[in-house]
Each structure stands twice: as structure tokens, then as C-alpha cells.
Enzyme design. Structure first.
Site, PDB file in Angstrom:
ATOM      1  N   SER A   1       0.833  -1.200   0.000  1.00 17.37           N
ATOM      2  CA  SER A   1       0.000   0.000   0.000  1.00 17.37           C
ATOM      3  C   SER A   1       0.874   1.260   0.000  1.00 17.37           C
ATOM      4  O   SER A   1       1.631   1.483  -0.937  1.00 17.37           O
ATOM      5  CB  SER A   1      -0.974  -0.043   1.179  1.00 17.37           C
ATOM      6  OG  SER A   1      -1.999   0.906   1.056  1.00 17.37           O
TER       7      SER A   1
ATOM      8  N   ASP B   1     -10.094  -5.532  -3.446  1.00 16.95           N
ATOM      9  CA  ASP B   1      -9.521  -4.497  -2.587  1.00 16.95           C
ATOM     10  C   ASP B   1     -10.434  -3.273  -2.613  1.00 16.95           C
ATOM     11  O   ASP B   1     -10.700  -2.711  -3.678  1.00 16.95           O
ATOM     12  CB  ASP B   1      -8.129  -4.137  -3.122  1.00 16.95           C
ATOM     13  CG  ASP B   1      -7.320  -3.258  -2.173  1.00 16.95           C
ATOM     14  OD1 ASP B   1      -7.906  -2.341  -1.569  1.00 16.95           O
ATOM     15  OD2 ASP B   1      -6.107  -3.492  -2.071  1.00 16.95           O
TER      16      ASP B   1
ATOM     17  N   HIS C   1      -7.350  -6.057   0.757  1.00 16.32           N
ATOM     18  CA  HIS C   1      -6.179  -5.216   1.065  1.00 16.32           C
ATOM     19  C   HIS C   1      -5.432  -5.692   2.311  1.00 16.32           C
ATOM     20  O   HIS C   1      -4.490  -5.041   2.743  1.00 16.32           O
ATOM     21  CB  HIS C   1      -6.658  -3.772   1.270  1.00 16.32           C
ATOM     22  CG  HIS C   1      -5.586  -2.733   1.122  1.00 16.32           C
ATOM     23  ND1 HIS C   1      -4.974  -2.447  -0.077  1.00 16.32           N
ATOM     24  CD2 HIS C   1      -5.013  -1.892   2.039  1.00 16.32           C
ATOM     25  CE1 HIS C   1      -4.088  -1.476   0.086  1.00 16.32           C
ATOM     26  NE2 HIS C   1      -4.078  -1.130   1.366  1.00 16.32           N
TER      27      HIS C   1
END
EC number: 3.1.2.12
Length: 280
Positions: A150, A226, A259
């Protein structure tokens, strides 16, 4: 520079360690974790740097990613730093939002007050931390790669693309592909760097792909489920930039993954094996 050992645990015949130290670059005390495989007891081993995402510390990856077993298999060390400066006097987001300030250093060198006093994560990851690791642990700094998730995926990609002489390979899980073109990045860059968007380009992976001095191997995994995919992550922009630059990156869309660390742990073996090929 003095190191204070915080913890040590035996893990897959190696050692999972945590240390604190005073950072001159960040002007505060910092923690980092390092996994040393059994081979580090007899000779220097290659080293992988892991950069975590928003809200994380060095401990999230260590306890959730399941990386140690694969690092042990390949005889690779893994260094996991914190995600931002911390401590008394270190400024935070005025509203204590999760996406800026503490836990959200974005791996940039801030130029704007008050952030410029402490928020120099780019220099910390590129210079101070590797110097500390190379001087104090049995790792071979010439065999080094970097990966992240991320915000940390953004950090890994931008740092590697700007320093292709330092890293043998780069990979990322669900990276912020273009910090200039998403709300997380716009907030961070405008506050840390200022409002001139030309200055932002140095911290945007899609902008840096074409400027890389060497096309080091790149692997990216992104889950299709995600919840940040469309608004924040935008892997299609990275794919387009790689296509336009003729950069042979492997960018994989993984069906149904989100995620979380459940996603990362599912493909951690792939990523560490990928790096191990280039670190031998």
C-alpha cells in the site's frame, strides 16, 4: 550509533529481533525489526527491506505476514522499519486522521513546516537505516532488495526506481501506483512537499518508471476485491506507464483478494522467492 535490543525470538531456526535507536535523520527515537536466518550465524546474507502501509508499525509485518519461514528457506534477512517518525514533539495530523502524520510518513522527505523537522522517511530508508544495518548485522549490503504494501508499496517502488544502483529487485502488494492521482497521495504530498505538483513527480511511481536508470525486476500483486482499488491504488496507471516505457514489470491481478495481511500472506512465498533469485 547505539542500538538497544527490545526483543529477540527464535523463529524457523533464525532470530526475529527488534531494536530501537536514535535517528539523526528523523530527529527522534525509532524502532525497527530484523529477521536473521540461521545462515547469518556463519556468514553475511542478502537483505530485503520491507515497507509497511498506513497506520502500521514495524510489528504488523513481523507478526502477520508469515514471511520468516520463506526468508529462512532462502537464507535472506528482512528489515522492517516503522512507517513514520514518532515521539514527543513529532507533529501529527490536526484531526488525528489515519492517512497523514504519525504512521503515514509516505516515504518522502518533507520540505514544509512543521513536517520538515522530522518527516524524512525517504532519507531514512535510503541512507541512515541501511548504514546502520550494514554496520551492525551480518548482511551483505551489496545484495539488497525492497518490497512493501500500500503506502509502503508506493515507497518501495519510488525508492527502487530512483536508486536502481542500490536494489537488485522490487515488489509490492497493492501499492499506491500514482501518489499524484489519488486522495491519499494528494493529501500527503501537498502537506509534506507543498502545492507545486511538479515537485510531487519525484515521489510518484508512474512518473518514475520512464526515468529509471536501470530496469530492475519488478513484481506487483493487486487483489481485485480491494476496497481501495479504484480510488486510491490505480494499478492500471502503473501498467500503462510500464508499457509506455518498455519496462518489463509483472503486474498480477489476484481474483477475490482484499487489502489485508490475509492477501499478503497468500503471496509472500512468491515475493520472497522472486527477490531471492536476484539476491544470490
Amino acid at each position: 550509533m547505539s542500538l538497544e535490543k527490545v526483543s529477540e525470538n527464535k523463529c524457523f531456526a533464525g532470530r526475529q529481533l527488534r531494536y530501537s535507536h536514535q535517528s539523526a535523520v528523523l530527529n527522534c527515537s525509532m524502532n525497527f525489526s530484523i529477521y536473521l536466518p540461521a545462515e547469518a550465524g556463519s556468514h553475511k546474507v542478502p537483505v530485503l527491506y520491507w515497507l509497511s502501509g498506513l497506520t502500521c508499525t514495524d510489528e504488523n509485518f513481523v507478526t502477520k505476514a508469515g514471511a520468516q519461514q520463506f526468508a529462512a528457506q532462502h537464507g535472506v534477512a528482512i528489515v522492517a522499519p516503522d512507517t513514520s517518525p514518532r515521539g514527543e514533539g513529532v507533529p501529527d495530523d490536526a484531526d488525528a486522521a489515519y492517512d497523514f502524520g504519525l504512521g503515514a510518513g509516505f516515504y518522502v522527505d518533507a520540505t514544509q513546516a512543521p513536517w520538515s523537522q522530522h518527516y524524512h522517511m525517504y532519507s531514512y530508508i535510503c541512507q541512515e537505516l541501511p548504514e546502520l544495518i550494514n554496520a551492525n548485522f551480518p548482511v551483505d549490503g551489496q545484495r539488497s532488495s525492497i518490497f512493501g504494501h500500500s503506502m509502503g508499496g508506493h515507497g518501495a517502488l519510488t525508492i527502487a526506481l530512483k536508486n536502481t544502483d542500490k536494489y537488485q529487485s522490487v515488489s509490492a502488494f497493492a501499492p499506491i501506483a500514482s501518489a499524484m492521482q489519488c486522495p491519499w497521495g494528494e493529501k500527503a504530498l501537498s502537506n509534506y512537499i507543498g502545492t507545486n505538483k511538479e515537485d510531487w513527480r519525484q515521489y510518484d511511481a508512474t512518473e518514475l518508471v520512464a526515468k529509471a536508470e536501470r530496469q530492475i525486476p519488478m513484481l506487483v500483486d493487486q487483489g481485485t476485491a480491494d476496497n481501495f482499488l479504484v480510488e486510491q491504488l490505480k494499478p492500471v496507471l502503473l501498467q500503462q506507464a510500464c508499457d509506455a516505457a518498455g519496462y518489463p514489470a509483472t503486474i498480477r491481478m489476484q481474483e477475490g483478494y482484499d487489502h489485508s495481511y490475509f492477501f499478503m500472506s497468500s503471496f509472500m512465498a512468491d515475493h520472497i522467492a522472486f527477490h531471492a533469485k536476484y539476491l544470490k
